[in-house]
Design a protein around this motif. Sequence first.
Motif, PDB file in Angstrom:
ATOM      1  N   SER A 115      -0.945 -13.455 -12.862  1.00 31.89           N
ATOM      2  CA  SER A 115      -1.438 -12.499 -13.859  1.00 31.89           C
ATOM      3  C   SER A 115      -2.675 -11.764 -13.354  1.00 31.89           C
ATOM      4  CB  SER A 115      -1.743 -13.208 -15.183  1.00 31.89           C
ATOM      5  OG  SER A 115      -2.905 -13.998 -15.076  1.00 31.89           O
ATOM      6  N   GLY A 116      -3.554 -12.454 -12.637  1.00 32.34           N
ATOM      7  CA  GLY A 116      -4.725 -11.798 -12.069  1.00 32.34           C
ATOM      8  C   GLY A 116      -4.347 -10.756 -11.037  1.00 32.34           C
ATOM      9  N   TYR A 117      -3.347 -11.072 -10.228  1.00 32.57           N
ATOM     10  CA  TYR A 117      -2.898 -10.117  -9.214  1.00 32.57           C
ATOM     11  C   TYR A 117      -2.207  -8.917  -9.860  1.00 32.57           C
ATOM     12  CZ  TYR A 117      -0.663  -8.021  -5.203  1.00 32.57           C
ATOM     13  OH  TYR A 117      -0.257  -7.121  -4.263  1.00 32.57           O
ATOM     14  N   LEU A 118      -1.417  -9.173 -10.897  1.00 28.57           N
ATOM     15  CA  LEU A 118      -0.752  -8.058 -11.587  1.00 28.57           C
ATOM     16  C   LEU A 118      -1.778  -7.133 -12.248  1.00 28.57           C
ATOM     17  CD1 LEU A 118       2.353  -9.813 -13.145  1.00 28.57           C
ATOM     18  CD2 LEU A 118       2.288  -8.249 -11.184  1.00 28.57           C
ATOM     19  N   ALA A 119      -2.844  -7.683 -12.783  1.00 27.07           N
ATOM     20  CA  ALA A 119      -3.916  -6.856 -13.351  1.00 27.07           C
ATOM     21  C   ALA A 119      -4.584  -6.039 -12.252  1.00 27.07           C
ATOM     22  CB  ALA A 119      -4.935  -7.729 -14.067  1.00 27.07           C
ATOM     23  N   PHE A 120      -4.767  -6.647 -11.078  1.00 21.43           N
ATOM     24  CA  PHE A 120      -5.352  -5.944  -9.943  1.00 21.43           C
ATOM     25  C   PHE A 120      -4.462  -4.783  -9.509  1.00 21.43           C
ATOM     26  CE2 PHE A 120      -5.972  -5.293  -5.397  1.00 21.43           C
ATOM     27  CZ  PHE A 120      -7.348  -5.116  -5.337  1.00 21.43           C
ATOM     28  N   VAL A 121      -3.162  -5.023  -9.412  1.00 22.60           N
ATOM     29  CA  VAL A 121      -2.215  -3.975  -9.010  1.00 22.60           C
ATOM     30  C   VAL A 121      -2.188  -2.865 -10.057  1.00 22.60           C
ATOM     31  CG1 VAL A 121       0.238  -3.486  -8.619  1.00 22.60           C
ATOM     32  CG2 VAL A 121      -0.817  -5.472  -7.566  1.00 22.60           C
ATOM     33  N   GLU A 122      -2.218  -3.228 -11.325  1.00 24.08           N
ATOM     34  CA  GLU A 122      -2.199  -2.230 -12.394  1.00 24.08           C
ATOM     35  C   GLU A 122      -3.438  -1.338 -12.331  1.00 24.08           C
ATOM     36  OE1 GLU A 122      -1.663   0.123 -15.669  1.00 24.08           O
ATOM     37  OE2 GLU A 122      -0.169  -1.063 -14.628  1.00 24.08           O
ATOM     38  N   THR A 123      -4.579  -1.916 -12.101  1.00 24.81           N
ATOM     39  CA  THR A 123      -5.817  -1.147 -12.047  1.00 24.81           C
ATOM     40  C   THR A 123      -5.893  -0.307 -10.778  1.00 24.81           C
ATOM     41  OG1 THR A 123      -6.951  -2.825 -13.334  1.00 24.81           O
ATOM     42  CG2 THR A 123      -8.330  -1.323 -12.106  1.00 24.81           C
ATOM     43  N   SER A 124      -5.456  -0.869  -9.652  1.00 27.38           N
ATOM     44  CA  SER A 124      -5.568  -0.199  -8.363  1.00 27.38           C
ATOM     45  C   SER A 124      -4.448   0.798  -8.113  1.00 27.38           C
ATOM     46  CB  SER A 124      -5.531  -1.221  -7.225  1.00 27.38           C
ATOM     47  OG  SER A 124      -6.415  -2.248  -7.456  1.00 27.38           O
ATOM     48  N   ARG A 125      -3.318   0.606  -8.780  1.00 25.15           N
ATOM     49  CA  ARG A 125      -2.112   1.400  -8.553  1.00 25.15           C
ATOM     50  C   ARG A 125      -1.528   1.185  -7.151  1.00 25.15           C
ATOM     51  NH1 ARG A 125      -1.759   2.292 -13.599  1.00 25.15           N
ATOM     52  NH2 ARG A 125      -2.886   3.988 -14.553  1.00 25.15           N
ATOM     53  N   ARG A 126      -1.947   0.101  -6.490  1.00 32.20           N
ATOM     54  CA  ARG A 126      -1.428  -0.280  -5.171  1.00 32.20           C
ATOM     55  C   ARG A 126      -1.440  -1.796  -5.075  1.00 32.20           C
ATOM     56  NH1 ARG A 126      -4.734   3.816  -1.270  1.00 32.20           N
ATOM     57  NH2 ARG A 126      -3.939   5.702  -2.213  1.00 32.20           N
ATOM     58  N   TYR A 127      -0.766  -2.317  -4.051  1.00 27.58           N
ATOM     59  CA  TYR A 127      -0.756  -3.767  -3.837  1.00 27.58           C
ATOM     60  C   TYR A 127      -2.121  -4.269  -3.390  1.00 27.58           C
ATOM     61  CZ  TYR A 127       4.236  -3.354  -4.259  1.00 27.58           C
ATOM     62  OH  TYR A 127       5.490  -3.092  -4.725  1.00 27.58           O
ATOM     63  N   TRP A 128      -2.821  -3.468  -2.618  1.00 27.50           N
ATOM     64  CA  TRP A 128      -4.164  -3.844  -2.188  1.00 27.50           C
ATOM     65  C   TRP A 128      -4.945  -2.574  -1.894  1.00 27.50           C
ATOM     66  CZ3 TRP A 128      -7.623  -7.344  -2.541  1.00 27.50           C
ATOM     67  CH2 TRP A 128      -8.764  -7.282  -1.746  1.00 27.50           C
ATOM     68  N   ILE A 129      -6.172  -2.517  -2.366  1.00 28.85           N
ATOM     69  CA  ILE A 129      -7.053  -1.389  -2.110  1.00 28.85           C
ATOM     70  C   ILE A 129      -8.491  -1.891  -2.220  1.00 28.85           C
ATOM     71  CG2 ILE A 129      -7.198  -0.590  -4.491  1.00 28.85           C
ATOM     72  CD1 ILE A 129      -7.013   2.288  -3.313  1.00 28.85           C
ATOM     73  N   TRP A 130      -9.371  -1.273  -1.486  1.00 29.00           N
ATOM     74  CA  TRP A 130     -10.787  -1.642  -1.512  1.00 29.00           C
ATOM     75  C   TRP A 130     -11.557  -0.476  -2.122  1.00 29.00           C
ATOM     76  CZ3 TRP A 130     -13.415  -5.934  -1.031  1.00 29.00           C
ATOM     77  CH2 TRP A 130     -14.787  -5.883  -0.804  1.00 29.00           C
ATOM     78  N   ARG A 131     -11.964  -0.633  -3.393  1.00 30.98           N
ATOM     79  CA  ARG A 131     -12.725   0.395  -4.094  1.00 30.98           C
ATOM     80  C   ARG A 131     -13.918  -0.235  -4.811  1.00 30.98           C
ATOM     81  NH1 ARG A 131      -9.126   4.089  -7.824  1.00 30.98           N
ATOM     82  NH2 ARG A 131      -7.475   2.582  -7.526  1.00 30.98           N
ATOM     83  N   PRO A 132     -14.886  -0.751  -4.099  1.00 35.61           N
ATOM     84  CA  PRO A 132     -15.979  -1.467  -4.757  1.00 35.61           C
ATOM     85  C   PRO A 132     -16.880  -0.598  -5.634  1.00 35.61           C
ATOM     86  CG  PRO A 132     -16.415  -1.243  -2.418  1.00 35.61           C
ATOM     87  CD  PRO A 132     -15.038  -0.720  -2.661  1.00 35.61           C
TER      88      PRO A 132
END
Length: 95
Positions: A10-27
Amino acid sequence: MVGSLLFLVSGYLAFVETSRRYWIWRPKSLAWQIVFANLIGCVAFMIAAVLAYVPDGAEAWWIPVLANIQLFAGALGFLIGSVLAMRESGSAAAG
């Protein structure tokens, strides 16, 4: 263990939803900071769950210590995420 795994998903799915990608660095993005802090908390809880598994036989003395450190790190990640979420909601209300 199953609960920690589902929590991690669930934490990863929230991350993907917010980032719109599987992994992104936007601090610099506040929303990204929130989900990233929560994801780090989920990872730490999963590590603690794995360390908490005690098979038959003696365990090393450092395993419970490391498991407790991971639990603390997970709680700290969620605390940071919630403080950032309060900051985000305060700026949304003001804006």
